[in-house]
Design a protein around this motif. Structure first.
Motif, PDB file in Angstrom:
ATOM      1  N   VAL A   1      10.166  10.757   1.338  1.00 36.00           N
ATOM      2  CA  VAL A   1      11.162  11.830   1.336  1.00 36.00           C
ATOM      3  C   VAL A   1      11.822  11.940   2.710  1.00 36.00           C
ATOM      4  CG1 VAL A   1      11.508  14.296   1.003  1.00 36.00           C
ATOM      5  CG2 VAL A   1       9.949  13.063  -0.473  1.00 36.00           C
TER       6      VAL A   1
ATOM      7  N   TRP B   1     -10.295  10.484  -6.851  1.00 32.77           N
ATOM      8  CA  TRP B   1     -10.246   9.219  -6.115  1.00 32.77           C
ATOM      9  C   TRP B   1     -11.087   8.149  -6.804  1.00 32.77           C
ATOM     10  CZ3 TRP B   1      -8.001   5.818  -3.457  1.00 32.77           C
ATOM     11  CH2 TRP B   1      -8.695   4.853  -2.721  1.00 32.77           C
TER      12      TRP B   1
ATOM     13  N   PHE C   1       1.974   9.491   2.242  1.00 33.67           N
ATOM     14  CA  PHE C   1       2.873   8.405   1.835  1.00 33.67           C
ATOM     15  C   PHE C   1       4.125   8.972   1.165  1.00 33.67           C
ATOM     16  CE2 PHE C   1      -0.462   4.781   1.373  1.00 33.67           C
ATOM     17  CZ  PHE C   1      -0.622   4.811   2.744  1.00 33.67           C
ATOM     18  N   ALA C   2       3.908   9.901   0.240  1.00 33.85           N
ATOM     19  CA  ALA C   2       5.038  10.480  -0.476  1.00 33.85           C
ATOM     20  C   ALA C   2       5.957  11.201   0.492  1.00 33.85           C
ATOM     21  CB  ALA C   2       4.538  11.425  -1.563  1.00 33.85           C
TER      22      ALA C   2
ATOM     23  N   LEU D   1      10.823  -0.602  -0.459  1.00 33.95           N
ATOM     24  CA  LEU D   1       9.836   0.440  -0.736  1.00 33.95           C
ATOM     25  C   LEU D   1      10.144   1.219  -2.040  1.00 33.95           C
ATOM     26  CD1 LEU D   1       7.368   2.048   0.091  1.00 33.95           C
ATOM     27  CD2 LEU D   1       8.764   3.366   1.648  1.00 33.95           C
TER      28      LEU D   1
ATOM     29  N   PRO E   1       0.804  -1.226   0.000  1.00 33.28           N
ATOM     30  CA  PRO E   1       0.000   0.000   0.000  1.00 33.28           C
ATOM     31  C   PRO E   1       0.840   1.280   0.000  1.00 33.28           C
ATOM     32  CG  PRO E   1      -0.197  -1.160   2.095  1.00 33.28           C
ATOM     33  CD  PRO E   1       0.560  -2.062   1.180  1.00 33.28           C
ATOM     34  N   LEU E   2       1.932   1.281   0.773  1.00 30.84           N
ATOM     35  CA  LEU E   2       2.781   2.474   0.832  1.00 30.84           C
ATOM     36  C   LEU E   2       3.367   2.802  -0.540  1.00 30.84           C
ATOM     37  CD1 LEU E   2       4.993   2.293   4.041  1.00 30.84           C
ATOM     38  CD2 LEU E   2       3.697   4.259   3.227  1.00 30.84           C
TER      39      LEU E   2
ATOM     40  N   ASP F   1     -12.543  12.110  -1.743  1.00 31.56           N
ATOM     41  CA  ASP F   1     -11.453  12.469  -2.651  1.00 31.56           C
ATOM     42  C   ASP F   1     -10.370  13.232  -1.909  1.00 31.56           C
ATOM     43  OD1 ASP F   1     -10.361  12.644  -5.327  1.00 31.56           O
ATOM     44  OD2 ASP F   1     -10.742  14.799  -5.119  1.00 31.56           O
TER      45      ASP F   1
ATOM     46  N   THR G   1       7.790   1.280  -5.366  1.00 27.31           N
ATOM     47  CA  THR G   1       7.236   2.576  -5.781  1.00 27.31           C
ATOM     48  C   THR G   1       7.564   2.883  -7.226  1.00 27.31           C
ATOM     49  OG1 THR G   1       7.621   3.350  -3.548  1.00 27.31           O
ATOM     50  CG2 THR G   1       7.119   5.002  -5.188  1.00 27.31           C
TER      51      THR G   1
ATOM     52  N   PHE H   1      -2.341   9.898   0.217  1.00 26.44           N
ATOM     53  CA  PHE H   1      -1.271   9.671  -0.763  1.00 26.44           C
ATOM     54  C   PHE H   1      -0.129  10.674  -0.568  1.00 26.44           C
ATOM     55  CE2 PHE H   1      -4.761   7.785  -3.503  1.00 26.44           C
ATOM     56  CZ  PHE H   1      -4.433   6.496  -3.128  1.00 26.44           C
TER      57      PHE H   1
ATOM     58  N   ILE I   1      -9.162   6.947  -9.722  1.00 27.70           N
ATOM     59  CA  ILE I   1      -8.061   6.079  -9.322  1.00 27.70           C
ATOM     60  C   ILE I   1      -8.583   4.696  -8.945  1.00 27.70           C
ATOM     61  CG2 ILE I   1      -6.314   5.724  -7.527  1.00 27.70           C
ATOM     62  CD1 ILE I   1      -6.021   8.801  -7.441  1.00 27.70           C
TER      63      ILE I   1
ATOM     64  N   ALA J   1      -8.475  10.864   0.400  1.00 29.63           N
ATOM     65  CA  ALA J   1      -7.540  10.007  -0.327  1.00 29.63           C
ATOM     66  C   ALA J   1      -6.295  10.797  -0.728  1.00 29.63           C
ATOM     67  CB  ALA J   1      -8.213   9.423  -1.569  1.00 29.63           C
TER      68      ALA J   1
ATOM     69  N   GLY K   1       0.660   3.681  -3.101  1.00 26.17           N
ATOM     70  CA  GLY K   1       0.140   5.000  -2.749  1.00 26.17           C
ATOM     71  C   GLY K   1       1.074   6.117  -3.195  1.00 26.17           C
ATOM     72  N   THR K   2       2.372   5.941  -2.919  1.00 25.64           N
ATOM     73  CA  THR K   2       3.324   6.962  -3.345  1.00 25.64           C
ATOM     74  C   THR K   2       3.359   7.073  -4.861  1.00 25.64           C
ATOM     75  OG1 THR K   2       4.617   6.278  -1.457  1.00 25.64           O
ATOM     76  CG2 THR K   2       5.655   7.801  -2.972  1.00 25.64           C
TER      77      THR K   2
ATOM     78  N   LEU L   1      10.389  13.501  -6.162  1.00 25.13           N
ATOM     79  CA  LEU L   1      10.272  12.108  -5.714  1.00 25.13           C
ATOM     80  C   LEU L   1      11.087  11.143  -6.549  1.00 25.13           C
ATOM     81  CD1 LEU L   1       6.579  11.685  -4.634  1.00 25.13           C
ATOM     82  CD2 LEU L   1       8.615  11.289  -3.288  1.00 25.13           C
TER      83      LEU L   1
ATOM     84  N   ILE M   1       0.901   6.534  -6.855  1.00 18.34           N
ATOM     85  CA  ILE M   1      -0.294   7.283  -7.261  1.00 18.34           C
ATOM     86  C   ILE M   1      -0.067   8.778  -7.058  1.00 18.34           C
ATOM     87  CG2 ILE M   1      -2.706   7.745  -6.649  1.00 18.34           C
ATOM     88  CD1 ILE M   1      -3.005   4.785  -6.097  1.00 18.34           C
ATOM     89  N   PHE M   2       0.562   9.125  -5.936  1.00 15.59           N
ATOM     90  CA  PHE M   2       0.862  10.545  -5.704  1.00 15.59           C
ATOM     91  C   PHE M   2       1.751  11.076  -6.829  1.00 15.59           C
ATOM     92  CE2 PHE M   2       3.518  13.937  -4.076  1.00 15.59           C
ATOM     93  CZ  PHE M   2       2.571  14.779  -3.504  1.00 15.59           C
TER      94      PHE M   2
ATOM     95  N   ILE N   1      -1.436  12.740  -8.679  1.00 12.12           N
ATOM     96  CA  ILE N   1      -1.767  13.912  -7.866  1.00 12.12           C
ATOM     97  C   ILE N   1      -0.813  15.071  -8.122  1.00 12.12           C
ATOM     98  CG2 ILE N   1      -1.957  14.757  -5.488  1.00 12.12           C
ATOM     99  CD1 ILE N   1      -3.108  12.054  -4.770  1.00 12.12           C
TER     100      ILE N   1
END
Lengths: 307, 294
Positions: free
Chosen positions: B22, A205, B17-18, A175, A104-105, B7, A179, B14, A208, B10, A108-109, A125, A111-112, A116
């Motif tokens: 970092v 969301w 997480f990012a 990780l 999930p981590l 939304d 990612t 996320f 996604i 979520a 999720g990253t 990143l 997806i960011f 996003i």
């Protein structure tokens, strides 16, 4: 062929053509040899390890049942036993639990990064993750040993050297792998998917969850599997924090051992050809077999993706 | 919660997480570099390591790391380049290509400790080379080959098809098109890939434990005869690399200043890998700017 050329010119032209043909042939030979060598290397690794790894069973006469099903590891005893279940269990436990934490981590990253904040994701990143992938495992092990182990000892309990410490270290290690591969999988999706979903009035969301994730599932699974491949093969980082006792762990805080750690520790001081040494090669063979399985799984998912 | 709130929620998750990733990197690098900076002195970098007493350095290990890296690259770059050209240009879509691809993927996902065992079995014992620079470099060649082939293949594949067609239309043979059109265009990505893989090879330890060995003979840096046992250039001598040293000091060291040597060694290791990483990035974009005059 033109006939009004002088003989000397004709010879020059002919030899030039010939040398071009030759360079084409030589070039082909070079690249075919390189490809062939890759196959030779893989076959050599497979054949040598298989031959060496099976010797525990047909030369040292260890019963496969004892090897795979017993937790009795006592090679130095009067009646030596070679149950490797503890190591197999240790490897699987570390790999599976860290995969469950990281999936999930990492996704999720990813997806960011892709959905996003694509520009920020690419600028900050991406380099961060590439640097993390490049940090050697001994560094992860060293930080685990000097920070995590004392932390667990003081705050959670036990000696600190534990299954838990190795799961945390391995999770941090895999990780970035998960990612970056997940981000690749999401980036490969056609943009039409996103725009049509947004055009229907879906939120980000919803897009996604209902559109992108289902479409990217094979790629995301591949990412997690390759992360697991890295986890199960990791040796030194785990060896530094797991405690290396040949016992099944009763809890996350107990020390234990994995296939890779026992190979690392005992390869150097067991006699080549002794039963204890042969068992290590068998563990190596198991790791090789697992690699093959994971590669096959990834290929299967890849074929699914193309359909 | 309505869909707008979901939304937002979520998105927050996320982003969190990012941020974690970092932070993890910043903490890791900060920790290693902060502790290391207090230990790394010129003296630490240029004195020999000590097995029992305090105050040892990492001179030999640092040299060994670069020396094994050099030999690995001498073996891998031509092989990887040729393999990449094969996969990108010459491989047909048949069973054989599928087999080669499986081989590359398997080699890439092999645990490095298993590669180390293979090195021990084949190079150290069967070929009787012993724990040596050569055994280590050959083992790392297998480690690095799939990475190199993939890098070169992707670099060549990403050259626009028109360039290749233009070469062929001029009457060039396939090989000549590859060497004079495709390779120069792919060069920046290939170079970046090579430097990045230098970082991976430099940090690798598990594959070297039982191929390059965990000891170094008493090296004499005034002796440049490559066949002499104490010469640093000798490729038949055992060579403990920096990352192996960091592992060994941490896990079985008996010197009184374990922490100092471990901190310093780790910092040098991380710094070198950062340099590889950053220079690959900068060089890649510099060459790209230069070639495209953007």
């Amino acid at each position: 062929m033109q006939t009004n050329l002088r003989a000397s010119e004709r010879i020059v032209r002919k030899s030039r053509k010939l040398s071009l043909k030759n360079s084409e042939r030589n070039g082909k030979m070079i690249v075919y040899t390189a490809a062939f060598l890759t196959v030779v290397a893989t076959l050599a690794v497979t054949i040598f390890l298989t031959q060496r790894g099976l010797q525990s069973f047909y030369i040292s006469d260890i019963s496969p049942l004892e090897f795979f099903a017993s937790t009795n590891w006592d090679p130095a005893g009067d009646n030596p036993t070679y149950g490797a279940l503890v190591f197999i269990f240790g490897s699987l436990a570390v790999t599976l639990v860290s995969a469950i934490i990281v999936a999930p981590l990492g996704i999720g990253t990813a997806i960011f990064m892709t959905e996003i904040a694509p520009s920020w994701g690419k600028r900050v990143l991406q380099p961060v993750i590439e640097i993390l992938v490049g940090i050697p495992s001994v560094i992860y092990g060293y930080i685990g040993l000097t920070v995590l182990v004392p932390f667990i000892r003081e705050q959670v309990g036990g000696s600190g050297y534990s299954l838990m410490a190795s799961i945390v270290v391995v999770s941090v290690m895999i990780l970035p792998t998960v990612t970056t591969l997940s981000a690749d999988a999401l980036n490969r999706l056609p943009d039409g998917l996103r725009s049509s979903s947004y055009a229907l009035g879906a939120t980000r969301w919803q897009t996604i969850r209902r559109v992108l994730l289902p479409a990217a599932i094979p790629g995301l699974l591949t990412a997690v599997i390759l992360g697991m491949a890295r986890a199960i093969g990791e040796a030194l980082a785990i060896q530094m924090v797991i405690g290396n006792t040949e016992l099944l762990p009763g809890s996350l805080l107990d020390p234990t051992a994995t296939m890779t750690t026992i190979i690392t520790l005992n390869m150097g001081h067991t006699t080549f050809g002794s039963a204890e040494n042969n068992v290590l090669w068998t563990l190596g063979l198991i790791l090789l077999a697992i690699s093959y399985l994971l590669v096959m799984a990834v290929r299967f998912l890849g074929a699914r993706r193309k359909m | 919660m309505n869909r707008k709130q979901t939304d937002k929620f979520a998105t927050t998750i996320f982003t969190l997480f990012a941020a974690i990733i970092v932070l993890v990197l910043a903490a890791l690098l900060g920790y290693v570099l902060y502790l290391g900076i207090q230990q790394v002195t010129w003296d630490f970098l240029t004195s020999k390591s000590s097995n029992f007493r305090a105050g040892g350095g990492i001179q030999d290990q640092l040299f060994n790391s670069f020396y094994i890296l050099l030999w690995t690259m001498i073996f891998t770059v031509p092989l990887g380049l040729a393999g990449g050209i094969y996969m990108a240009e010459y491989a047909k879509g048949n069973k054989l290509t599928a087999v080669i691809r499986v081989c590359i993927e398997t080699l890439a996902s092999l645990p490095s400790i298993v590669l180390g065992m293979f090195g021990l079995l084949v190079f150290v014992n069967t070929f009787n080379i012993g724990y040596s620079v050569l055994s280590g470099a050959l083992t790392l060649t297998i480690f690095n080959l799939p990475i190199m082939i993939r890098t070169c293949e992707n670099a060549i594949r990403s050259v626009p098809l028109q360039q290749k067609e233009a070469g062929l239309a001029l009457g060039y043979t396939h090989w000549r098109t590859t060497t004079t059109v495709l390779l120069p265009s792919a060069f920046p990505s290939i170079l970046t890939g090579i430097i990045l893989s230098c970082g991976l090879v430099f940090g690798e330890a598990a594959a070297l434990l039982y191929s390059a060995g965990m000891t170094t003979p008493n090296l004499d840096f005034g002796n440049w005869n490559p066949f002499s046992g104490t010469s640093p250039l000798n490729i038949m001598r055992p060579a403990e690399t920096l990352s192996v040293h960091v592992w060994k000091v941490n896990s079985e060291g008996i010197i009184p200043d374990i922490r100092d040597v471990a901190d310093g060694g780790a910092a040098v290791l991380v710094t070198t890998i950062l340099i590889f990483n950053i220079s690959a990035r900068m060089l890649g974009s510099w060459i790209h700017r230069k070639l495209t005059s953007k």
